[in-house]
Scaffold this motif. Structure first.
Motif, short mmCIF file in Angstrom:
data_model
loop_
_atom_site.label_atom_id
_atom_site.label_comp_id
_atom_site.label_asym_id
_atom_site.label_seq_id
_atom_site.Cartn_x
_atom_site.Cartn_y
_atom_site.Cartn_z
N UNK A 96 34.80 51.98 47.92
CA UNK A 96 34.09 51.74 46.65
C UNK A 96 35.02 51.14 45.60
N UNK A 97 36.33 51.27 45.79
CA UNK A 97 37.28 50.77 44.79
C UNK A 97 37.45 49.25 44.84
N UNK A 98 37.18 48.65 45.98
CA UNK A 98 37.41 47.21 46.12
C UNK A 98 36.42 46.43 45.25
N UNK A 99 36.95 45.43 44.56
CA UNK A 99 36.12 44.63 43.66
C UNK A 99 36.00 45.23 42.28
N UNK A 100 36.78 46.27 42.00
CA UNK A 100 36.68 46.96 40.71
C UNK A 100 38.05 47.16 40.07
N UNK A 101 38.02 47.48 38.79
CA UNK A 101 39.22 47.98 38.10
C UNK A 101 39.29 49.46 38.42
N UNK A 102 40.12 49.83 39.39
CA UNK A 102 40.10 51.21 39.86
C UNK A 102 41.46 51.76 40.24
N UNK B 153 41.70 34.78 51.94
CA UNK B 153 41.19 35.19 50.64
C UNK B 153 40.54 36.56 50.80
N UNK B 154 41.06 37.54 50.06
CA UNK B 154 40.58 38.91 50.19
C UNK B 154 40.12 39.47 48.84
N UNK B 155 39.07 40.29 48.82
CA UNK B 155 38.71 41.01 47.59
C UNK B 155 39.69 42.16 47.40
N UNK B 156 39.94 42.51 46.14
CA UNK B 156 40.90 43.57 45.86
C UNK B 156 40.37 44.54 44.82
N UNK B 157 41.04 45.68 44.74
CA UNK B 157 40.92 46.52 43.55
C UNK B 157 42.09 46.14 42.66
N UNK C 264 40.72 46.42 51.52
CA UNK C 264 40.12 47.16 52.62
C UNK C 264 41.19 47.34 53.69
N UNK C 265 41.15 48.45 54.42
CA UNK C 265 42.17 48.71 55.44
C UNK C 265 42.27 47.59 56.47
N UNK C 266 41.14 47.03 56.90
CA UNK C 266 41.21 45.96 57.89
C UNK C 266 41.87 44.71 57.32
N UNK C 267 41.71 44.48 56.02
CA UNK C 267 42.33 43.31 55.38
C UNK C 267 43.83 43.52 55.19
#
Length: 197
Positions: free
Chosen positions: A163-169, A89-93, A177-180
């Motif tokens: 800063x973009x992760x977790x946002x509408x961006x 499970x990963x956070x995304x933009x 994230x690069x590691x993800x």
């Protein structure tokens, strides 16, 4: 001999306990131990309550070849491998607007380490000052890895701008994230099914 507790202390204990319970992110309250994102949830605290483990069955007929579910509203990407022994499970933009958002079924058609980037014609129209080409490296908007989807111009990729992760961006893509993305890249293969909801 114990001292009687005053009403003030009882209220304080109640409030402290209530606040502590409310502060625990939903992911920590979920009983599934297979979610490996827990240790990183602090970096997207504003969306922590949206992160919860999901079951694959409402979304896919099978996980043969692997399955990726992207949930635009919770800004999360779920991955199951073929035998479901691995769940991530990963956070995304996600895309900036509904106009840029595409939903439905697709699949990974190409995987690239160190991707090159060229803005789409519509991106260039909206942002005429953008360069026509950016090679691999720290200035590349696709980060370190990109997985191209069967939909033209759509990708699941990394980003150097955390800063973009977790946002509408994004301009339509799903960013991690690069590691993800490096981890997901190693787990996925060409042909992995993708559903964007």
């Amino acid at each position: 001999m114990s001292r009687p507790t005053t009403p003030f202390l009882n209220r304080r204990l109640f409030l402290t306990g209530s606040l502590a319970t409310a502060a625990v992110p939903a992911i920590a309250q979920n009983g599934s131990d297979s979610v490996e994102y827990r240790s990183k949830v602090g970096s997207v605290r504003r969306n922590a309550s949206s992160f919860r483990a999901l079951d694959w069955e409402p979304y896919f007929d099978s996980t043969r070849g692997g399955a990726i579910l992207v949930d635009i509203s919770s800004r999360a990407l779920h991955f199951w491998n073929s035998d479901r022994s691995i769940y991530k499970l990963y956070p995304t933009s996600v895309p900036l607007s509904e106009e840029l958002t595409r939903r439905g079924r697709t699949k990974i058609v190409q995987k690239v380490v160190g991707p090159e980037w060229r803005p789409t014609p519509s991106m260039k129209q909206r942002n005429p000052d953008w360069p026509d080409y950016v090679g691999p490296g720290p200035d590349n908007p696709l980060g370190t890895h990109a997985m191209y989807l069967s939909w033209t111009y759509y990708r699941i990729h990394g980003t150097h701008d955390t800063r973009k992760i977790g946002r509408r961006s994004s301009n339509g893509c799903i960013g991690l994230y690069n590691q993800h993305i490096a981890e997901l890249f190693s787990l996925s293969k060409v042909g992995t099914q993708v559903l964007v909801i």
